[in-house]
Design an enzyme around this catalytic site. Structure first.
Site, PDB file in Angstrom:
ATOM      1  CB  ILE A  84       7.394 -26.120 -31.413  1.00 14.74           C
ATOM      2  CG1 ILE A  84       5.935 -26.604 -31.467  1.00 14.74           C
ATOM      3  CG2 ILE A  84       7.452 -24.658 -30.987  1.00 14.74           C
ATOM      4  CD1 ILE A  84       5.248 -26.652 -30.116  1.00 14.74           C
ATOM      5  CG  ASP A  87      21.649 -32.715 -21.244  1.00 13.70           C
ATOM      6  OD1 ASP A  87      20.517 -32.318 -20.880  1.00 13.70           O
ATOM      7  OD2 ASP A  87      22.147 -33.791 -20.853  1.00 13.70           O
ATOM      8  CG  ASN A  94      10.811 -25.691 -28.267  1.00 11.24           C
ATOM      9  OD1 ASN A  94       9.592 -25.626 -28.146  1.00 11.24           O
ATOM     10  ND2 ASN A  94      11.413 -26.641 -28.982  1.00 11.24           N
ATOM     11  NE  ARG A 120      22.309 -20.594 -12.965  1.00 11.75           N
ATOM     12  CZ  ARG A 120      22.552 -21.558 -12.085  1.00 11.75           C
ATOM     13  NH1 ARG A 120      22.326 -21.341 -10.797  1.00 11.75           N
ATOM     14  NH2 ARG A 120      22.984 -22.734 -12.481  1.00 11.75           N
ATOM     15  CE1 TYR A 129       5.549 -31.135 -21.792  1.00  9.85           C
ATOM     16  CE2 TYR A 129       3.156 -30.990 -21.602  1.00  9.85           C
ATOM     17  CZ  TYR A 129       4.320 -30.690 -22.275  1.00  9.85           C
ATOM     18  OH  TYR A 129       4.270 -29.940 -23.430  1.00  9.85           O
ATOM     19  CE  LYS A 131       5.874 -27.671 -21.708  1.00 13.01           C
ATOM     20  NZ  LYS A 131       6.815 -26.945 -22.584  1.00 13.01           N
ATOM     21  CB  ILE A 161       1.638 -28.538 -31.706  1.00  7.13           C
ATOM     22  CG1 ILE A 161       1.213 -27.315 -30.883  1.00  7.13           C
ATOM     23  CG2 ILE A 161       2.410 -28.111 -32.954  1.00  7.13           C
ATOM     24  CD1 ILE A 161       0.297 -26.342 -31.599  1.00  7.13           C
TER      25      ILE A 161
END
Length: 265
Positions: A22, A67, A94, A129, A160, A164, A193
């Protein structure tokens, strides 16, 4: 070089986790529409390959190691974008991490839980930030975060999914804070996806596609189209929203439908 036309001509765009999938599709879409794009990824070699392929097409794309677990690394990536492009107009969060669930919830290692939240949720917080003041200064700033339908319904992956879901909440609260500063904040929630997470699982993808009303899984380009829309002036009065791009899977209760089919009602 970059193009002088397109929705994002003159924009500086920073995308995390942009080496593949993505992220890479989104970098491509922004660059094709005139943006100068920084591919930020924890795998710098893969990020440079993606950037180089786009530069070979005459597009303005750079790569940087980033990172999102490390605030200094995030701030360095933002500084790189500002130095290279003179501005950061769009931040795309992402980068994500997903650890498979243990067979039993109580057997999930705490470090696996922490890893998913640190990259997926706290990583986005760190990027916002670091970039927010620059986004405000651009006078057209936008943050678009890549969430997941996992943050809206149960599709497995406890940590996860919790991360999200946290991104959905962060999108709302940050939109309220950033709106008066001229920065819009939105989230795209993809369904399944075709990315490397599914490599070698073609049969699974065929089976999964059957639960989607549109009878196919998504492609990275489907998500890139939604991200660029939300970042563009076409979405100038949209902030704090979650846009599901999921082939309709969260709109339909297949279990309920199957139960009714079984009873003949």
């Amino acid at each position: 070089m970059t193009t002088d036309t397109g929705r994002f001509a003159g924009y500086g765009v920073l995308i995390t986790g942009a080496a593949r999938g993505i992220g890479a599709a989104t970098a491509t879409r922004f660059a094709e529409e005139g943006a100068r794009v920084l591919v930020a990824d924890a795998d710098p070699e893969a990020g440079e390959r993606t950037a180089a392929a786009l530069r070979d097409r005459g597009l303005t794309v750079e790569a940087v190691a980033c990172d999102v677990r490390d605030q200094a690394s995030v701030e360095a990536a933002v500084a790189h974008a500002v130095h290279a492009f003179g501005t950061v107009d769009v931040l795309v969060n992402n980068a994500a991490h997903c650890t498979p669930d243990a067979p039993r919830f109580e057997d999930q290692a705490e470090e696996d839980w922490a890893a998913d939240l640190d990259v997926t949720l706290t990583g986005a917080y760190r990027c916002c930030r670091a970039a927010l003041a620059h986004l405000e200064a651009s006078c057209r700033g936008a943050i678009v975060t890549v969430g997941s339908v996992n943050g809206l319904q149960d599709f497995g992956n406890h940590a996860y999914s919790a991360a999200k879901a946290g991104l959905v909440s962060l999108t709302r609260t940050l939109a309220g804070h950033a709106g008066p500063r001229g920065v819009r904040v939105n989230l795209v929630a993809p369904g399944t996806i075709r990315t490397r997470a599914w490599e070698g699982r073609d049969d699974d993808l065929v089976a999964v596609s059957e639960v989607y009303p549109l009878r196919r899984i998504g492609e990275p380009e489907d998500i890139a189209a939604a991200v660029t829309f939300l970042a563009s002036r076409d979405a100038a009065w949209i902030t704090g929203t979650t846009l599901t791009v999921d082939g309709g899977v969260t709109a339909v209760n297949h279990g309920f439908r199957r139960a009714l089919d079984h009873t003949g009602r």
